[in-house]
Design a protein around this motif. Sequence first.
Motif, short mmCIF file in Angstrom:
data_model
loop_
_atom_site.label_atom_id
_atom_site.label_comp_id
_atom_site.label_asym_id
_atom_site.label_seq_id
_atom_site.Cartn_x
_atom_site.Cartn_y
_atom_site.Cartn_z
N VAL A 127 -38.27 43.36 51.37
CA VAL A 127 -37.49 43.65 50.23
C VAL A 127 -36.20 42.76 50.00
N SER A 128 -36.05 41.84 49.06
CA SER A 128 -34.69 41.42 49.16
C SER A 128 -34.58 40.93 47.55
N PHE A 129 -33.37 41.27 46.99
CA PHE A 129 -32.87 40.88 45.62
C PHE A 129 -31.84 39.95 45.60
N GLY A 130 -31.67 38.97 46.69
CA GLY A 130 -30.96 37.82 46.59
C GLY A 130 -29.37 38.27 46.73
N SER A 131 -28.47 37.39 46.64
CA SER A 131 -27.12 37.39 47.21
C SER A 131 -26.15 38.01 45.79
N MET A 132 -26.87 38.06 44.60
CA MET A 132 -25.94 38.33 43.43
C MET A 132 -26.15 39.44 42.71
N ALA A 133 -27.38 40.00 42.62
CA ALA A 133 -27.99 41.23 41.99
C ALA A 133 -27.03 42.50 42.28
N SER A 138 -45.82 36.69 60.87
CA SER A 138 -46.98 37.14 60.57
C SER A 138 -47.12 38.38 60.05
N ALA A 139 -46.21 39.29 60.34
CA ALA A 139 -46.50 40.62 60.08
C ALA A 139 -46.01 40.74 58.60
N ILE A 140 -45.31 39.82 57.84
CA ILE A 140 -45.20 39.86 56.41
C ILE A 140 -46.36 39.87 55.49
N GLY A 141 -46.50 41.09 54.78
CA GLY A 141 -48.02 40.86 53.82
C GLY A 141 -47.48 40.90 52.49
N GLY A 142 -46.10 40.86 52.06
CA GLY A 142 -45.68 40.89 50.56
C GLY A 142 -44.22 40.73 50.66
N PHE A 143 -43.82 40.25 49.50
CA PHE A 143 -42.34 40.25 49.12
C PHE A 143 -41.94 40.77 47.96
N TRP A 144 -41.00 41.72 47.98
CA TRP A 144 -40.48 42.46 46.80
C TRP A 144 -39.30 41.60 46.39
N THR A 145 -39.05 40.88 45.37
CA THR A 145 -38.14 39.75 45.18
C THR A 145 -37.62 39.74 43.77
N HIS A 146 -36.24 39.19 43.50
CA HIS A 146 -35.58 39.26 42.39
C HIS A 146 -36.27 38.00 41.70
N CYS A 147 -36.96 36.92 42.44
CA CYS A 147 -37.68 35.75 41.86
C CYS A 147 -36.47 34.63 41.76
N GLY A 148 -35.38 34.76 42.36
CA GLY A 148 -34.50 33.55 42.30
C GLY A 148 -35.32 32.21 42.95
#
Length: 449
Positions: free
Chosen positions: A272-278, A339-349
């Motif tokens: 989970v990461s929403f970038g550097s500006m949100a 390999s452990a990452i199954g999905g990415f919750w993102t801001h879509c930058g």
Amino acid sequence: MEEIAMNQQKTKVISRKLILFPIPFQGHVTPMLHLANLLYSKSFSITIIQTRYSSLDPKCFPHFTFYSLDDEVSENKSFSSDNLVPGLVEMQENYREPFRVCLGRVLDGVEPGSEPFKCLIADSLWRFPGDVAESFNLRRIAFRTSSMSAFVVNDYLPYFKDKGYFLQGSEPEEPLHEIPPFRVKDLPGEDHHDILAFVVHQTKTSQGVICNSFEELESPSITRVREILSIPVYPIGPLHKYSPTSASSILTEDHTSISWLDKQPPNSVLYVSFGSMAAISSTDFLEIAWALANSKQPFLWVVRPGLSQCPLPEDYMEIVKDRGHIVKWAPQVEVLAHSAIGGFWTHCGWNSTIESISEGVPMLCLPFFVDQAMNARHVSETWKTGLVLENGIRRDEIEKGIRRLMVEEEGEAMRSRAASFKKLATQCLMDGGSSYKALDALISYLLAS
């Protein structure tokens, strides 16, 4: 005399000296540094002009030459989604003259008889490098850190405004038939239109465009951009694949992310990461926190300073125990490739989007501003490698989205399609691939007189 002239021509040194000028935001600095490393690997000499705000430490990049602008924007100033537009306006007003002076200093530093600088590569978000470079008779190439489809949309904005899409009462779900799969609600807000108009102008008046994308990902948009522009277009991405371990982060990365991921099962963790500006309200921050806790899925969450003014509940880490790991900033490319990452919750930058696609990770999309809604729409409807949280930040909706992405068959299908794009992103960089050939063409163009 002819023989002397021919010998002089044979010994003529072709200039390989380039100047790069990034916007000092993480999402712009990262791809610019990847580009710098790529061009350096092709025997180009790289000079980087940077602002004092969010400046890079030259000691970390001994293979580059750095110049800093003598600017008046505070080094301690903070930019976020809440103040991005006025912040950009301030930067454009304050940096023009310092840039002209600095560029003159760089060009004056060339010793007589040595090779001159060949070109300026400037982030297309800057509105003044074109005029300044022209005053020095220096060729300029625009560097796009956003998608090519976003450029097409930006070029259409005056048309959409005339159609009334930004008037009160317009239907947000109405499809934009001119540029599918977008809807009215995916368009950037009117407060960004002046900035985006300058981006289009700076791109159209450049002598070429480098973009962090690849043909197999954005073929219709790249074709349309070539129709709009009368200059060469070079889609040479994904750029992070050329130098994935490059130290390009302005923020300090916490590598406990990787040691924690090493202990998790394959495809089990939601990053989970929403970038550097949100910037997120306290209410939304708590909805996100409790949604992650209630989902029962392992998660790695980037909670950087400035994301929210709201602290986590006191007993939060006790509730999630070893299932959750929270850091201020993560080495994202390394995380997404784990390999452990199954999905990415993102801001879509765009950086996050193309990095996730290139590493075969499906996405849960929560766009905030400018081009992010457009990227999210492509993720969900064009590439079908993720889904969008359409109903706002509500913990029950988020929990459903996390389950769909991480444990249900729908998410497995997205993961499979994402794996196909990962293969394409790798192949396009190989000998004969689309980005490989675009890079060859770019190098030839840079070396041409």
